[in-house]
Structure formats: structure tokens, C-alpha cells
Design an enzyme around this catalytic site. Structure first.
Site, PDB file in Angstrom:
ATOM      1  CD1 TRP A 199      73.481  60.095  95.903  1.00 46.80           C
ATOM      2  CD2 TRP A 199      73.391  62.085  94.903  1.00 46.80           C
ATOM      3  NE1 TRP A 199      73.453  59.876  94.550  1.00 46.80           N
ATOM      4  CE2 TRP A 199      73.401  61.094  93.902  1.00 46.80           C
ATOM      5  CE3 TRP A 199      73.349  63.425  94.502  1.00 46.80           C
ATOM      6  CZ2 TRP A 199      73.364  61.370  92.543  1.00 46.80           C
ATOM      7  CZ3 TRP A 199      73.316  63.716  93.148  1.00 46.80           C
ATOM      8  CH2 TRP A 199      73.314  62.692  92.185  1.00 46.80           C
ATOM      9  CG  ASP A 478      72.627  50.686  95.115  1.00 50.59           C
ATOM     10  OD1 ASP A 478      73.032  51.379  96.062  1.00 50.59           O
ATOM     11  OD2 ASP A 478      72.415  51.135  93.971  1.00 50.59           O
ATOM     12  CB  CYS A 526      76.676  50.346  95.486  1.00 57.63           C
ATOM     13  SG  CYS A 526      75.946  51.806  94.736  1.00 57.63           S
ATOM     14  CG  ASP A 548      75.046  57.392  92.542  1.00 57.71           C
ATOM     15  OD1 ASP A 548      75.632  56.345  92.220  1.00 57.71           O
ATOM     16  OD2 ASP A 548      73.912  57.405  93.059  1.00 57.71           O
TER      17      ASP A 548
HETATM   18  C1  GLA Z   1      72.082  54.023  93.138  1.00 59.93           C
HETATM   19  C2  GLA Z   1      73.475  53.669  92.677  1.00 59.93           C
HETATM   20  C3  GLA Z   1      73.566  53.870  91.179  1.00 59.93           C
HETATM   21  C4  GLA Z   1      72.537  53.021  90.486  1.00 59.93           C
HETATM   22  C5  GLA Z   1      71.158  53.340  91.013  1.00 59.93           C
HETATM   23  C6  GLA Z   1      70.125  52.391  90.468  1.00 59.93           C
HETATM   24  O1  GLA Z   1      71.836  55.377  93.028  1.00 59.93           O
HETATM   25  O2  GLA Z   1      74.422  54.439  93.353  1.00 59.93           O
HETATM   26  O3  GLA Z   1      74.865  53.552  90.728  1.00 59.93           O
HETATM   27  O4  GLA Z   1      72.844  51.667  90.699  1.00 59.93           O
HETATM   28  O5  GLA Z   1      71.111  53.271  92.428  1.00 59.93           O
HETATM   29  O6  GLA Z   1      68.870  52.662  90.947  1.00 59.93           O
END
Ligand code: GLA
Length: 727
Positions: A199, A478, A526, A548
Site C-alpha cells: 500500500w 474500490d 481502485c 493512495d
Molecule cells: C481506499 C481508496 C481511497 C479512498 C478510500 C475510501 O483507500 O484507495 O482513495 O477511496 O478507500 O475509504
């Protein structure tokens, strides 16, 4: 015709744009690899076959023919596919168990077909177009067939492969390994390059020499994963960004995968892989067939740069949804880093006011708009607008945004459920879990069992209910945790090891129905940042959230690694707040904008905090972005230096070489540092280019030999941009 079969030598020649792939059917009836590389004439290549050290290996089952064709032995020939139990001790491509428990399969040539149109894989994404060869193999004792699919393209330097395994018997066959391909490369003077990460650190570059034995990378997570991308580069030793032979292998697959490079006793290198056979089996009932995912194999004799350009061309022309690949994307602002879960109609409306006339055209509402989702402990799975947060539903903010000419987008995490949700309370069995055992928590959530059609129906209906009843033009899809328990309440015991692959099939079914069923909505992929960045996802989602980690300094490295395989247009890149939320680093708006400009750009910060200066800068950046977008999305990428250097650059050259843009990045400024001079590659040597930043016109030849000195502004984390326009 790109595919030719030469009867006299039993050789298949497959010609791509600048590449030739050749193999033949040897004396024993096996498909034997001959060549993959730069395009060559269709010469008889059988002279390349050499016998390795004799080690009393087995012969073909039931045939003592080792002395009939003395140059043939099992460990010598570079395979197109190989099997277990026949004296071939190299990595098998297939391991099939028959009803009597035996695991020997002897798949021999049984003819071929050539198709002018490539057939789709049922239930799985793949590249489109291209002439296709199917080589039919059969094990007549077991009535097991394998069809080897090969596709070549006249506009790019790749070959795609996959295998369809067919049970032609009246008994059950259990596939315990069903890889997509094998290929034997000459010699073992190679290095393996992989993209590892985590991550916030996706697609870092690892490079290691191959040794005798097996080099292997994989995912056992039912996702393609940030830990290792389903990509393997095999580089001639010494190959670099510009020179040397490089083979790239990229699986069009989003569940557990494996890629291996084996250096054998006789010094050749075999690459193989596909679905991870760890915790895999597939019960093939009589007359059923099973297709593996597709592997994309690229060849470059222009180093890693050439490999990247081959993948980029292939994915832009044959993978990313056609209607989106070259067209402008939503230029959005996402509220996540600006508000996290703390928003309401008033705040979002103030965002709309603040972005008016900036050029930002879409407001995306991220996590927290549904069910009891006031933080990440509750509500996932309940795709019903929370009136506690958004009084009057979504229509208040959507109508307001639309009245100001701003479109609206929404976040979903369709594959997930919180324990604290109505969905889980009503259908705990929808969440993946093993009866009697607790489930692993990750971000307080569980993964829904996509292998089940009732679960998929629930997801499709609840997501569609929101999309069909609101004017939503963009969705961020996501996926924030990995699968852990690998069990489905609906599958019989003997099919539980089919789980990971069935998860992928379930995901593709969801994508087909939700994305396919909402053609006017733009979908972005995502996964907790960029943890599911693979070609299969790209076939549905024209852009994927890259990470992120929105710190420009770190993003430059992440985007560099991602660009090894995936085109810039596939990377969603946002300008975020300063100091950065992940690293607390301070970088100028110009730097943040310029790094985000190397992809599908967007914003992720509180626009009500924009100073007038910020607004002006953003307007200018968007203006420049619109002018350069076609070049960034469609041009040829050249990387100069690497993220290990203090300075490195991205150069994008238009296909017709009429113009180019060079973006240089310097991490640290210091007195006495050397001047960073960049040789501008990829331009036409016969053309002259005007460089506005230098107010000079220089020939492409001089630019490629002499280069330009780059003048960075003072300070750390700075960028410098140069443009080249044919004169
Ligand atoms: C993930 C995504 C972020 C955001 C969060 C929301 O981490 O990568 O961009 O959308 O979830 O919980």
C-alpha cells in the site's frame, strides 16, 4: 496473412508488427519452440536444434524412439507446453489427474485452425482483434485435449497466448495445474524484472539474475495485488532502458496468479505461468472445457523502453475500452483527502462553488454517503443513500452541481460488507468465511462471495438502483482488502479449490453487468490505492487509481514503475493537498500538477481553501493539460534516467514525431550538483524542433546526440518542462 504453416518443416510462423514467433511440431508430435524476436524471413529454423548433455532421460511414453531421431530428447527441446509423467522434469504447464488417479498426460499434435477474428474468452477479458492460430493437441488415451491459442497483431510487438483444456472423455478429469503458456528461450543469460510493492508503494522495480532452478513470483490473494504485479520481465543481461533484448509477460488476470522462469540443466530458460496452482484444482466434467486467462508476451530489442511502448500500444489499441482510450476523461475533484467522512450537502455545495470556472468538470463523492457509514467500521454493503449525511438524498448535491455545469461521480466498494451492516445481519453467508471459524478482519470488513450468483445479483441490483435513479456520470469502484478464507458455502467440497478462479469469474460477471449495463457512466478502478492494477481490470476501467500515496515525490517513482507496463492514460493521478497527507512533504503546486499531468489528471483537496493564486495556477494547468492530453494519452513514452537517480525524466513523443513534451524531476537541490543534461530520444533525426523554453530551434539529431541542459528552479522536489514542436 500474419500466420503461416509450412508443411515441409511443420513450422508455424506468426508475424506481428516487428516480431516473429515460430515453433514447429517435432518428430514425436510435440510443439517445440523455435524463435520469438525481431521479425525474420520464414527460413527453415530446424538447424537451430542442438542436443544437450545426454542424461539417459525417458523417451516419449510407449515409444522407444530416442535413437530414431537422435537430436530429440525431452530435456533438450524448448517447449510451447510441457507435461508431467513423460520424462520431462521441467515445470509442467499442465497437471491433470484422471479418474483412476493417474497424472500422466501426453498431449500430441492433432492439427490446427487459423481464425481471422480472435474469439472472445467466455467470462474472461482478453485483448481484441488479431489473427489467431489454434493448435490442437490430444491425449488419446485419456481423451483430454488442449487447444493452444496464439494471436498476433499487425500494429504491435506482442503475441497473446492461452490454453483451452477440453475433457472429451466420459469421466471426470481434475486439473491441478492449468497454466496459460510455456516458452523456451535460448540460453540463460537473463535477469528477471518484477514490480513489487505494498500500500502506498505500488510497482517498485526489482531486478535479479536468473540462476539454475526456478525463479517464481505470484499472488495467493485472489487479487492481482500491489505486493507483486502479474508481470515478469526477462532481460538479456546488460539490457537497459534503451538497449538489449527484453521479453515481457503480463497476465490478463485479477485473481491468484503465478509466473516462473526456470533455468534448466542444459542451460535454456523456460517461462511459464497463469492461474496460481497453489490451492487450485478444477473439476472438468465430461465434455466440459476450461480456458486459462490470456498472457501477453512482448518482445523488444530496444530495452525496457521498447517493451513499455509495445505494451502501451497493445493495451491502447486492443484492451482499454475503445470509446474511452483516446477521448478526454472526466477532470474531477474527489473529496476523500479533503473531508474523509466529514461532509454534508453544504460542504459539497461549497466545493462546487469553489471549482466553478476552474476547468474541473466533475465532483466525485467518495466513501461515506450510504447506510451507517460514518467511519470505516460500518455500512459497507448497504448501498442506500444516508439521509443523515445527505438530506434529501443525492439529488440535492447532484442538482446543485449540474446547475453549475458540474457532473457528479460516486464511490462504491461493491465486493465488500461490514459486519455492522444490514446486509451482513440479513445474509451473513454472503460474506466469504469457513463455517465454524471466525473471519479475518481487514479494515473492519469482509469480502462478499462473488462465486455466488445470488450475491452478484444483490450487488448488481443495489448499485444499479443508485445509478439508474440519479444523474451519475462517473463511478470509482474500490476494493480495499484481500480475500482470506477461500471458501464458498455454495460450492461442493470437491470444488472448493476452484474458489479463487471463480472469484475472478464472478468479478468479471459483475463488471460485464454493471459497467456494460451503464454505458454512459465512466468507471475508474481502485483497490486500496493501486492494488489491482492489471490488464483485466484495464479492459473494463480505462483508468485505475495508481496509489493512495499522492505525494508528488513518491508518485513520480510509482508512476515510473507502473509505466513499465501500463500506458500513462491508464494511471489516475491527483493533485493533492500540501503538506501531503501520506508523507507530510511540502511540494509546490507546480510540481504536484506536473507529476499528476503524466496520466489521467484530477484533484483531491479542499477547493474552498484555494488561494486566488492557486486558482490561477490550476486554471493554467488544466488549460495546458487539455492541450497536451492527446500527446500524453497517445504518444510514445521514453524514460530518461531512473528513480534511483536524483534527476529523472519522462518524455512523450507524438506518434508522427511532430511534437513532444519532456518533464524532468529533481528530488534534491544542492550547490555544486552536476548539470542534468538530457538526450532527447525518439524525435525524428531529420526534423528541426522549436523549443519555446529555450527559444531555440535544434535538429532532432542534435537533440538526440547532444541533448539539452535542464534548468530546474531552486529547491527540492522541482520539475522542469520542455516542449519540442516541429519547425
Ligand atoms: C481506499 C481508496 C481511497 C479512498 C478510500 C475510501 O483507500 O484507495 O482513495 O477511496 O478507500 O475509504
Amino acid at each position: 496473412m500474419s500466420i503461416i504453416y509450412q508443411e515441409s518443416t511443420k513450422t508455424f510462423y506468426l508475424d506481428g508488427k516487428n516480431v516473429t514467433y515460430a515453433f514447429f511440431i517435432n518428430y514425436a508430435g510435440y510443439a517445440e519452440h523455435l524463435y520469438f524476436g525481431k521479425k525474420i524471413p520464414h527460413d527453415d529454423l530446424l538447424y537451430t536444434r542442438m542436443r544437450g548433455p545426454d542424461s539417459c532421460i525417458a523417451t516419449a511414453p510407449g515409444r522407444d524412439d530416442q535413437f530414431i531421431e537422435p537430436i530429440f530428447s525431452y530435456i533438450d527441446f524448448p517447449p510451447e507446453v510441457s507435461f508431467f509423467g513423460t520424462g520431462d522434469y521441467r515445470e509442467p504447464t499442465i497437471l491433470a489427474q484422471m479418474e483412476d488417479g493417474s497424472r500422466l498426460s501426453d498431449l500430441l499434435y492433432d492439427g490446427y485452425s487459423i481464425l481471422s477474428t480472435k474469439p472472445k474468452i467466455e467470462g474472461m477479458p482478453s485483448l481484441s482483434g488479431g489473427e489467431t492460430l489454434i493448435v490442437h493437441l490430444v491425449d488419446s488415451i485419456n481423451s483430454l485435449k488442449a487447444d493452444l491459442y496464439y494471436t498476433v497483431y499487425d500494429d504491435c510487438d506482442i503475441v497473446t497466448r492461452r490454453i483451452v483444456y477440453i475433457n472429451d472423455s466420459d469421466k471426470i478429469i481434475n486439473l491441478k495445474r492449468a497454466y496459460s503458456f510455456a516458452i523456451g528461450l535460448p540460453g540463460h543469460n537473463y535477469e528477471a524484472l518484477s514490480l513489487y510493492g505494498s500500500w502506498g508503494h505500488e510497482r517498485m522495480i526489482d531486478r535479479t539474475p536468473l540462476h539454475h532452478g526456478v525463479f517464481s513470483i505470484d499472488s495467493k490473494r485472489a487479487t492481482s495485488s500491489a505486493v507483486l504485479n502479474p508481470f515478469l520481465g526477462i532481460l538479456e543481461k546488460g539490457a537497459d532502458e534503451d538497449k538489449g533484448e527484453v521479453y515481457g509477460f503480463n497476465l490478463v488476470y485479477s485473481s491468484s496468479w503465478i509466473l516462473k522462469a526456470q533455468v534448466t540443466l542444459d542451460g535454456q530458460t523456460i517461462i511459464c505461468g497463469g492461474i496460481n496452482d497453489f490451492d487450485f484444482s478444477w473439476k472438468l466434467d465430461p465434455k466440459e472445457e476450461f480456458s486459462t486467462p490470456e498472457i501477453v508476451i512482448s518482445y523488444s530489442n530496444e530495452g525496457l523502453g521498447g517493451m513499455s511502448r509495445a505494451f502501451h500500444d497493445a493495451y491502447r489499441e486492443h484492451l482499454i475500452p475503445e470509446k474511452h482510450v483516446k477521448s478526454p476523461r472526466p477532470l474531477l475533484i474527489n473529496n476523500w483527502e479533503a473531508t474523509y467522512f466529514d461532509f454534508n450537502n453544504e460542504k459539497l455545495m461549497s466545493f462546487v462553488d469553489a471549482i466553478e470556472n476552474t476547468g474541473i468538470d466533475t465532483l466525485v463523492l467518495d466513501d461515506g454517503w450510504f447506510g451507517a457509514r460514518r467511519d470505516d467500521t460500518a455500512g459497507l454493503g448497504d448501498w442506500i443513500v444516508s439521509e443523515d449525511v445527505l438530506e434529501g438524498g443525492l439529488s440535492t448535491i447532484i442538482n446543485y452541481a449540474n446547475s453549475k455545469g458540474i457532473k457528479f461521480g460516486l464511490w462504491f466498494e461493491p465486493e465488500m460488507v461490514n459486519e455492522d451492516s444490514n446486509l451482513f445481519r440479513e445474509h451473513p453467508d454472503y460474506a466469504i468465511g469457513v463455517p465454524g471459524h471466525g473471519r479475518c478482519y481487514s479494515r473492519h470488513q469482509f469480502v462478499l462471495d462473488l462465486t455466488r450468483s445470488d450475491v452478484r445479483d444483490y450487488i448488481v441490483n443495489s448499485v444499479n438502483n443508485i445509478l439508474h435513479n440519479n444523474n451519475i456520470q462517473y463511478v470509482k469502484w474500490d476494493f480495499n482488502r484481500n480475500v482470506t478464507e477461500f471458501f464458498s458455502a455454495e460450492l461442493p467440497a470437491e470444488r472448493q479449490s476452484e474458489f479463487a478462479h471463480r472469484y475472478a469469474l464472478g468479478l468479471y460477471d459483475l463488471c460485464d453487468r454493471i459497467i456494460g449495463g451503464n454505458p454512459n457512466v465512466f468507471f475508474e478502478g481502485c483497490a486500496g490505492g493501486g492494488a489491482r492494477f492489471d490488464p483485466a481490470i484495464l479492459s473494463y476501467f480505462p483508468q485505475i487509481w495508481t496509489s493512495d500515496n499522492t505525494d508528488a515525490n513518491e508518485r513520480a517513482t510509482i508512476q515510473y514503475g507502473t509505466s513499465l507496463v501500463y500506458p500513462l492514460s491508464a494511471m489516475s493521478c491527483h493533485v493533492s493537498v500540501c503538506p501531503n497527507h501520506q508523507t507530510f512533504r511540502v511540494a509546490s503546486m507546480e510540481t504536484r500538477s506536473n507529476i499528476a499531468h503524466l496520466g489521467a489528471t484530477g484533484y483531491e483537496l479542499d477547493p474552498t481553501q484555494f488561494s486566488n493564486e492557486d486558482k490561477e495556477e490550476i486554471k493554467n494547468h488544466i488549460d495546458v493539460y487539455h492541450k497536451m492530453r492527446k500527446l500524453i494519452f497517445e504518444g510514445d513514452l521514453y524514460r530518461l534516467n531512473t528513480p534511483n537517480d536524483n534527476e529523472f525524466s519522462f518524455l512523450v513523443v507524438a506518434k508522427d514525431k511532430s511534437h513532444a513534451e519532456l518533464l524532468c524531476y529533481r528530488r534534491h537541490c544542492g550547490p555544486g550538483k552536476e548539470v542534468y543534461r538530457v538526450r532527447v530520444k525518439g524525435l525524428s533525426e531529420n526534423k528541426n524542433y522549436y523549443i519555446p523554453e529555450l527559444n531555440a530551434t535544434i535538429s532532432g539529431k542534435t537533440l538526440s546526440c547532444v541533448g539539452i541542459p535542464v534548468a530546474f528552479p531552486y529547491g527540492d522536489y522541482m520539475t522542469a518542462k520542455y516542449h519540442f514542436v516541429e519547425k
